[in-house]
Motif scaffolding. Structure first.
Motif, PDB file in Angstrom:
ATOM      1  N   TYR A 247       5.622 109.026  53.589  1.00 18.76           N
ATOM      2  CA  TYR A 247       5.181 108.961  54.559  1.00 18.76           C
ATOM      3  C   TYR A 247       5.537 110.274  55.623  1.00 18.76           C
ATOM      4  N   THR A 248       4.881 110.564  56.531  1.00 16.39           N
ATOM      5  CA  THR A 248       5.002 111.736  57.214  1.00 16.39           C
ATOM      6  C   THR A 248       5.006 111.312  58.697  1.00 16.39           C
ATOM      7  N   ILE A 249       5.950 111.581  59.354  1.00 20.06           N
ATOM      8  CA  ILE A 249       5.966 111.424  60.899  1.00 20.06           C
ATOM      9  C   ILE A 249       6.191 112.751  61.520  1.00 20.06           C
ATOM     10  N   THR A 250       5.043 113.146  62.614  1.00 17.00           N
ATOM     11  CA  THR A 250       5.039 114.314  63.334  1.00 17.00           C
ATOM     12  C   THR A 250       5.390 113.914  64.715  1.00 17.00           C
ATOM     13  N   ALA A 251       5.821 114.745  65.561  1.00 18.62           N
ATOM     14  CA  ALA A 251       6.051 114.477  66.970  1.00 18.62           C
ATOM     15  C   ALA A 251       5.286 115.192  67.926  1.00 18.62           C
ATOM     16  N   ASN A 252       4.663 114.632  68.877  1.00 18.53           N
ATOM     17  CA  ASN A 252       3.844 115.272  69.790  1.00 18.53           C
ATOM     18  C   ASN A 252       4.864 115.447  70.967  1.00 18.53           C
ATOM     19  N   GLU A 253       3.887 116.569  71.706  1.00 24.07           N
ATOM     20  CA  GLU A 253       4.831 116.893  73.234  1.00 24.07           C
ATOM     21  C   GLU A 253       4.747 116.005  74.067  1.00 24.07           C
ATOM     22  N   ASP A 254       4.108 115.123  74.225  1.00 25.71           N
ATOM     23  CA  ASP A 254       4.161 114.039  75.086  1.00 25.71           C
ATOM     24  C   ASP A 254       5.374 113.042  74.800  1.00 25.71           C
ATOM     25  N   GLY A 255       5.819 113.084  73.800  1.00 24.69           N
ATOM     26  CA  GLY A 255       6.820 112.138  73.257  1.00 24.69           C
ATOM     27  C   GLY A 255       6.298 110.927  72.375  1.00 24.69           C
ATOM     28  N   THR A 256       4.955 111.027  71.916  1.00 20.65           N
ATOM     29  CA  THR A 256       4.521 110.279  71.019  1.00 20.65           C
ATOM     30  C   THR A 256       4.676 110.742  69.606  1.00 20.65           C
ATOM     31  N   ILE A 257       4.339 109.727  68.925  1.00 22.97           N
ATOM     32  CA  ILE A 257       4.294 110.221  67.131  1.00 22.97           C
ATOM     33  C   ILE A 257       3.030 110.143  66.438  1.00 22.97           C
ATOM     34  N   ASN A 258       2.736 110.708  65.287  1.00 22.78           N
ATOM     35  CA  ASN A 258       1.583 110.232  64.534  1.00 22.78           C
ATOM     36  C   ASN A 258       2.445 109.978  63.252  1.00 22.78           C
ATOM     37  N   VAL A 259       1.582 109.123  62.568  1.00 21.69           N
ATOM     38  CA  VAL A 259       1.967 108.783  61.329  1.00 21.69           C
ATOM     39  C   VAL A 259       0.886 108.797  60.263  1.00 21.69           C
ATOM     40  N   THR A 260       1.356 109.450  59.092  1.00 24.48           N
ATOM     41  CA  THR A 260       0.421 109.582  58.094  1.00 24.48           C
ATOM     42  C   THR A 260       0.952 108.970  57.028  1.00 24.48           C
ATOM     43  N   ALA A 261       0.054 107.860  57.000  1.00 23.14           N
ATOM     44  CA  ALA A 261       0.332 106.883  55.577  1.00 23.14           C
ATOM     45  C   ALA A 261      -0.547 107.761  54.285  1.00 23.14           C
ATOM     46  N   PRO A 262       0.537 107.483  53.208  1.00 21.37           N
ATOM     47  CA  PRO A 262      -0.163 108.128  51.902  1.00 21.37           C
ATOM     48  C   PRO A 262      -1.011 107.332  51.091  1.00 21.37           C
ATOM     49  N   GLN A 263      -1.409 107.865  50.077  1.00 21.43           N
ATOM     50  CA  GLN A 263      -2.336 106.691  49.104  1.00 21.43           C
ATOM     51  C   GLN A 263      -1.316 105.881  48.466  1.00 21.43           C
ATOM     52  N   GLU A 264      -1.595 104.664  48.406  1.00 24.35           N
ATOM     53  CA  GLU A 264      -0.660 103.708  47.656  1.00 24.35           C
ATOM     54  C   GLU A 264      -1.318 102.916  46.749  1.00 24.35           C
ATOM     55  N   HIS A 265      -0.653 102.523  45.668  1.00 29.26           N
ATOM     56  CA  HIS A 265      -1.068 101.959  44.372  1.00 29.26           C
ATOM     57  C   HIS A 265      -0.389 100.558  44.122  1.00 29.26           C
ATOM     58  N   TYR A 266      -1.118  99.441  43.919  1.00 26.64           N
ATOM     59  CA  TYR A 266      -0.366  98.119  43.700  1.00 26.64           C
ATOM     60  C   TYR A 266      -1.311  97.730  42.587  1.00 26.64           C
ATOM     61  N   LYS A 267      -0.470  96.954  41.662  1.00 24.95           N
ATOM     62  CA  LYS A 267      -0.877  96.393  40.571  1.00 24.95           C
ATOM     63  C   LYS A 267      -0.925  94.877  40.412  1.00 24.95           C
ATOM     64  N   ASP A 268      -2.064  94.338  39.982  1.00 31.65           N
ATOM     65  CA  ASP A 268      -2.074  92.822  39.540  1.00 31.65           C
ATOM     66  C   ASP A 268      -1.967  91.780  40.867  1.00 31.65           C
ATOM     67  N   ILE A 269      -3.023  92.422  41.875  1.00 27.80           N
ATOM     68  CA  ILE A 269      -3.058  91.412  43.136  1.00 27.80           C
ATOM     69  C   ILE A 269      -4.298  90.549  42.719  1.00 27.80           C
TER      70      ILE A 269
END
Length: 312
Positions: A196-218
């Motif tokens: 995961y990547t977290i970036t900071a914004n100038e106004d004190g908030t953050i952005n979250v980049t969720a990566p591609q994820e793989h799950y088996k046998d759901i």
């Protein structure tokens, strides 16, 4: 020792008076100086003159954010030091940091503003070799910018005095594992080695980049791939010491693809209302992301919990 030298000199002068009547002194550079004995009344060995040391005017510790062609406003800890010295009528600023090296700058001080040029010495983390770079320094006593044009196509090191914003502390790249629940009873299913990547914004908030994820046998779905997506502008909640956002109305979309199950998924879905993400940096430095969400036209909600540590 002084008495010894005095005796030697007295003996020397006595011998001179009887013999050559001159004193010849050979300097370390090879030059020779000759004196008449009658012109010498006393010879003394005095201590060498001490060289005055620069006076330290200010010394502060602050935090760093660095911008280059590869990244923007990246946080690099809170242990960088700035020292301002006066040497006669000259002013010198010294910078030091464990990761970004050290530097010395000849500066001018004008109403609290610093400007000047100098040289930075930075160690390549891969080769271990140190290189020197010409650099420019500018800014105020609480926010100093060091620009290094020849490093990585241009690097700007920003030194800040004061408390580190929480958004900067949590920013960075994290590696860990996501645990997924489908509805309230199916799971947990695991997706390992997730970044995961977290970036900071100038106004004190953050952005979250969720990566591609793989799950088996759901159940009913088989193997499931959840595509990458970004949730922006998470605000900091003082009471829970975490960043939170309900992003169901932010028009965020994600691509789902399944294989081998009864249900076939292979399209983009929109997150709907009450989809909420919470990001918290624990005291031990680990990151926890709780993401409870629902997707349009999907019968059950999903709940993902990610635990990771910052990548170095």
């Amino acid at each position: 020792m002084k008495k010894f030298f005095t005796l030697v000199i007295v003996s020397l002068l006595s011998a001179m008076a009887v013999q050559a009547q001159t004193l010849k002194v050979t300097k370390t550079d090879g030059s020779v100086v000759t004196y008449n004995a009658k012109d010498i009344s006393k010879i003394e060995f005095l201590p060498a003159l001490s060289v005055s040391q620069p006076k330290v005017l200010h010394e502060f510790t602050g935090y760093l954010t660095v911008t280059s062609s590869l990244f923007t406003n990246k946080y690099y800890g809170d242990a960088a030091k700035i020292k301002v010295l006066q040497d006669g009528d000259k002013y010198i600023a010294q910078f030091s940091d464990a990761q970004w090296g050290s530097g010395s700058f000849d500066i001018t001080l004008t109403r609290g503003q610093i400007s000047g040029s100098g040289e930075m010495t930075i160690v390549n983390p891969r080769s271990g070799e140190a290189s020197k770079y010409s650099a420019e320094m500018s800014g105020s006593m609480t926010n100093i910018s060091i620009k290094i044009p020849s490093l990585m196509q241009g690097v700007t090191i920003n030194w800040h005095y004061g408390e580190v914003p929480v958004a900067l502390k949590v920013s960075g790249n994290y590696s860990g594992t996501t645990s997924l629940m489908v509805g309230t009873t199916m799971g947990p299913y695991s997706s390992a080695t997730v970044s995961y990547t977290i970036t900071a914004n100038e106004d004190g908030t953050i952005n979250v980049t969720a990566p591609q994820e793989h799950y088996k046998d759901i159940m009913m779905v088989g193997n499931l791939t959840i595509g990458s997506y970004v949730v922006k502008n998470l605000s900091y909640d003082e009471s829970s010491h975490s960043f939170v956002r309900n992003y169901g109305k932010d028009d965020v979309k994600v691509y789902l693809k399944s294989e081998g199950g009864v249900m076939s998924l292979d399209k983009e879905y929109s997150f709907v209302d009450k989809s909420e993400i919470t990001v918290k940096l624990e005291e031990n430095g680990s990151l926890t992301i709780k993401n409870d969400y629902s997707l349009a036209r999907m019968p059950m909600g999903l709940s993902a919990t990610y635990t990771g540590t910052k990548s170095k």
